[in-house]
Design a protein around this motif. Structure first.
Motif, short mmCIF file in Angstrom:
data_model
loop_
_atom_site.label_atom_id
_atom_site.label_comp_id
_atom_site.label_asym_id
_atom_site.label_seq_id
_atom_site.Cartn_x
_atom_site.Cartn_y
_atom_site.Cartn_z
N SER A 9 2.46 -16.66 34.53
CA SER A 9 1.94 -16.87 33.18
C SER A 9 2.74 -17.96 32.48
CB SER A 9 2.05 -15.57 32.38
OG SER A 9 3.42 -15.28 32.22
N GLU A 10 2.11 -18.53 31.49
CA GLU A 10 2.72 -19.61 30.74
C GLU A 10 4.00 -19.11 30.04
OE1 GLU A 10 -0.22 -21.55 28.43
OE2 GLU A 10 1.02 -23.31 28.06
N GLU A 11 3.97 -17.84 29.59
CA GLU A 11 5.13 -17.31 28.86
C GLU A 11 6.38 -17.30 29.74
OE1 GLU A 11 2.07 -15.72 28.70
OE2 GLU A 11 1.80 -16.76 26.79
N LYS A 12 6.16 -16.83 30.94
CA LYS A 12 7.31 -16.76 31.83
C LYS A 12 7.86 -18.14 32.13
CE LYS A 12 6.43 -12.36 34.04
NZ LYS A 12 5.74 -11.68 35.15
N ALA A 13 6.96 -19.10 32.28
CA ALA A 13 7.39 -20.47 32.52
C ALA A 13 8.19 -20.99 31.34
CB ALA A 13 6.17 -21.36 32.79
N LYS A 14 7.72 -20.65 30.15
CA LYS A 14 8.44 -21.09 28.94
C LYS A 14 9.85 -20.49 28.89
CE LYS A 14 4.68 -22.29 25.83
NZ LYS A 14 3.66 -21.71 24.92
N GLU A 15 9.92 -19.23 29.27
CA GLU A 15 11.23 -18.55 29.30
C GLU A 15 12.20 -19.31 30.19
OE1 GLU A 15 11.42 -14.35 30.44
OE2 GLU A 15 9.80 -14.07 28.96
N ARG A 16 11.69 -19.70 31.37
CA ARG A 16 12.52 -20.42 32.33
C ARG A 16 13.02 -21.73 31.71
NH1 ARG A 16 13.61 -21.18 37.91
NH2 ARG A 16 13.88 -18.93 37.93
N ILE A 17 12.12 -22.43 31.01
CA ILE A 17 12.53 -23.69 30.37
C ILE A 17 13.67 -23.43 29.38
CG2 ILE A 17 11.79 -25.57 28.86
CD1 ILE A 17 9.15 -25.55 30.25
N LYS A 18 13.50 -22.36 28.62
CA LYS A 18 14.55 -22.01 27.64
C LYS A 18 15.89 -21.79 28.32
CE LYS A 18 12.11 -19.81 23.93
NZ LYS A 18 11.54 -18.49 23.60
N GLU A 19 15.83 -21.00 29.37
CA GLU A 19 17.04 -20.72 30.15
C GLU A 19 17.73 -22.00 30.56
OE1 GLU A 19 17.11 -18.06 33.74
OE2 GLU A 19 15.24 -17.34 32.82
N ILE A 20 16.91 -22.92 31.11
CA ILE A 20 17.47 -24.16 31.62
C ILE A 20 18.09 -24.99 30.50
CG2 ILE A 20 16.92 -26.35 32.79
CD1 ILE A 20 14.78 -24.80 34.35
N MET A 21 17.35 -25.05 29.38
CA MET A 21 17.86 -25.79 28.21
C MET A 21 19.22 -25.27 27.80
SD MET A 21 15.51 -27.99 26.97
CE MET A 21 13.81 -28.21 26.52
N ASN A 22 19.30 -23.93 27.73
CA ASN A 22 20.56 -23.32 27.30
C ASN A 22 21.71 -23.69 28.21
OD1 ASN A 22 19.33 -22.11 25.19
ND2 ASN A 22 18.99 -20.14 26.25
N LYS A 23 21.40 -23.75 29.47
CA LYS A 23 22.49 -23.92 30.42
C LYS A 23 22.84 -25.38 30.68
CE LYS A 23 24.04 -21.21 34.34
NZ LYS A 23 23.59 -20.50 35.54
N CYS A 24 21.81 -26.20 30.80
CA CYS A 24 22.05 -27.57 31.26
C CYS A 24 21.90 -28.61 30.14
CB CYS A 24 21.07 -27.92 32.37
SG CYS A 24 21.12 -26.76 33.72
N GLY A 25 21.60 -28.18 28.94
CA GLY A 25 21.41 -29.16 27.88
C GLY A 25 19.97 -29.58 27.82
N SER A 26 19.62 -30.22 26.72
CA SER A 26 18.21 -30.48 26.47
C SER A 26 17.78 -31.88 26.91
CB SER A 26 17.89 -30.28 24.99
OG SER A 26 18.80 -31.07 24.23
N ASP A 27 18.67 -32.59 27.58
CA ASP A 27 18.26 -33.94 27.97
C ASP A 27 17.35 -33.97 29.19
OD1 ASP A 27 20.57 -33.05 29.41
OD2 ASP A 27 20.71 -35.06 30.27
N ILE A 28 17.22 -32.84 29.90
CA ILE A 28 16.27 -32.82 31.01
C ILE A 28 14.90 -32.48 30.43
CG2 ILE A 28 15.68 -31.79 33.22
CD1 ILE A 28 18.56 -30.91 33.49
N LYS A 29 13.97 -33.38 30.62
CA LYS A 29 12.64 -33.13 30.07
C LYS A 29 11.84 -32.31 31.07
CE LYS A 29 11.69 -35.98 26.31
NZ LYS A 29 12.16 -37.37 26.19
N LEU A 30 11.39 -31.14 30.62
CA LEU A 30 10.63 -30.27 31.52
C LEU A 30 9.23 -30.05 30.96
CD1 LEU A 30 13.47 -27.72 32.15
CD2 LEU A 30 12.53 -29.28 33.85
N TYR A 31 8.31 -29.90 31.91
CA TYR A 31 6.92 -29.69 31.51
C TYR A 31 6.40 -28.46 32.26
CZ TYR A 31 7.66 -34.61 30.43
OH TYR A 31 8.17 -35.77 29.97
N ILE A 32 5.30 -27.94 31.71
CA ILE A 32 4.62 -26.85 32.44
C ILE A 32 3.29 -27.40 32.94
CG2 ILE A 32 3.55 -24.59 32.26
CD1 ILE A 32 5.60 -23.99 30.04
#
Lengths: 302, 166
Positions: free
Chosen positions: A266-289
């Motif tokens: 689901s889209e929600e779970k994908a969004k969660e993953r993006i959040k996780e990544i942002m938190n850990k690696c910083g927001s300079d990696i641009k991620l898309y779903i």
């Protein structure tokens, strides 16, 4: 009693021997002689015809079936079976730690309903396959081979030959920052049944592919980066994300590559993953779903 | 020994009486006995190569004769007791056979083949127990037991006959 037996013996000795017994004996010998000759003749004929039959079967089958011809032509090449890989989930490993191996040749062998991809290693110690891991992926259907202890990939040119396959849509090298490892992917047109066997002397991995009933894989939401040409940028991106599960590099529909960071229902779970990544690696990696079917390639995103 | 058919048939012909008599004692009739003789010659000719030691030729050929005769009997289920031919045989032979011998002859023919075989070999062919044991591939003691058992049965048979006549 004894006397009577003696009389009986006399009677026995008095049994008249027929006059024609000699001719009867000669006849018996003759019969035996004929039988013996026939036996020899029979054996000779049997022997010759069985040899002829073997040749006949061989010639007929080598001409009639290309699979048989192929299997004959490869008989001396096939080495000793080391193992049939056991896939847990979609991953499996095998081989032995070594270095300086060359992935010498990748070839395709077609049979009626199945195909085999043979990956041959050169210069490996003891003629044993180097450490490798294999994973079967979806979105798109593909198999990713990572081989360690490899310094050369002579077989890259053989990817062209795999295009003959009925199952394989594409195969390509994937960048890795580890200079002692080689990674490549084989994409499939449709879901496949697969089996991997490892051989030694000579060192080979044989991937058998068979048609599989259509899997009911639903469209999924995939977390991914933009597309990049093959190069270090991809490797560095992958490295930065490597703390997360299911990180992989996938070729897109235009021949560039994207790093993917997970496939979700689901889209929600994908969004969660993006959040996780942002938190850990910083927001300079641009991620898309991206929403994709199981057999769909990623779209190019600049 | 393993040689040509001439020497083979020579050796067989030296023993033809023996083979014929043994065969005859099982079937009690000349035609069947001759047929068995031919069968024995044929079998022996085919398997002479399997005979390793020439000195065992006699026990070997006797064994073939016995086996062939027994098989022949089984095949045609012909157990003949006193029949016409035997009557002829008595009449044109010397008439020296008294009733007692004929009783014994009858009793012998009623015996189980394995008992009959040991009696033939022991008393008619004058083989020793050792030789019989070689022919039949049985232990010497078994041969002895079978012979004594055969004699016992014969005695009982004769006494029955005797009492009936008497």
């Amino acid at each position: 009693m004894d006397k009577r037996i003696n009389d009986l013996k006399k009677m026995y000795m008095d049994i008249k021997i027929p006059d024609n017994i000699d001719s009867i004996i000669d006849e018996g010998v003759k019969k035996g002689e004929i039988k013996m000759k026939n036996k020899f003749k029979g054996n000779l004929i049997k022997g010759i015809s069985s040899i002829a039959a073997v040749f006949l079967i061989f010639t007929v089958s080598i001409n009639a079936s290309s699979a048989f011809a192929n299997s004959i032509s490869d008989v001396p090449v096939i080495g000793k079976l080391v193992q049939v890989l056991q896939f847990t989930g979609n991953k499996a490993q095998g081989g032995q730690v070594t270095d300086g191996v060359d992935i010498g040749m990748i070839s395709l062998r077609k049979a009626k309903n199945s195909e085999e991809v043979i990956i041959k290693f050169n210069k490996s110690q003891d003629n044993i396959a180097p450490c490798y891991s294999i994973s079967y992926e979806k979105y798109p259907y593909s198999m990713i081979f990572t081989v360690s202890g490899v310094r050369k990939f002579s077989a890259e040119k053989d990817f062209e030959a795999l295009k003959q396959s009925n199952f394989i849509s594409d195969s390509y090298n994937i960048i890795t920052l580890d200079d002692s490892a080689v990674r490549f992917a084989i994409n499939f047109k449709k879901p496949v049944k697969y089996e991997v066997k490892e051989y030694k002397e000579p060192a080979q991995i044989v991937l058998s592919l068979k048609e599989c009933e259509k899997g009911n894989d639903k469209a999924a939401y995939i977390v991914r980066t933009a597309s990049y040409p093959q190069g270090e940028t991809l490797g560095i991106l992958e490295e930065r994300l490597c703390g997360f599960e299911n990180i992989r590099i996938v070729k897109d529909d235009k021949g560039t590559f994207a790093v993917e960071a997970g496939t979700f229902e689901s889209e929600e779970k994908a969004k969660e993953r993006i959040k996780e990544i942002m938190n850990k690696c910083g927001s300079d990696i641009k991620l898309y779903i991206e929403k994709r079917e199981a057999n769909q390639l990623p779209k190019q995103m600049q | 020994m393993h040689g040509d058919k001439e020497s083979f048939s020579l050796i067989i012909k030296e023993r033809k009486e023996k083979i014929y008599r043994i065969a005859y004692s099982y079937v009690n009739n000349a035609d069947d006995a001759l047929e068995i003789v031919q069968e024995v010659v044929y079998k022996a000719f085919l398997s002479i190569k399997t005979l390793k030691y020439p000195e065992y030729f006699d026990p070997w050929i006797i064994r073939i004769t016995i086996n062939t005769s027994i098989n022949y009997l089984k095949k045609y289920k012909k157990v003949l007791y006193l029949n016409e031919e035997f009557d002829n045989y008595i009449s044109d032979g010397s008439s020296a056979y008294n009733e007692e011998v004929i009783d014994l002859y009858n009793a012998l023919n009623k015996l189980d083949v394995k008992y009959k075989t040991v009696v033939i070999l022991r008393y008619f062919e004058d083989l020793t127990f050792q030789e019989i044991s070689k022919v039949l591939d049985l232990p010497v003691n078994t041969v002895k037991t079978q012979l004594y058992r055969a004699l016992d049965i014969l005695k009982v048979e004769l006494e029955k006959e005797g009492s009936r006549i008497g």
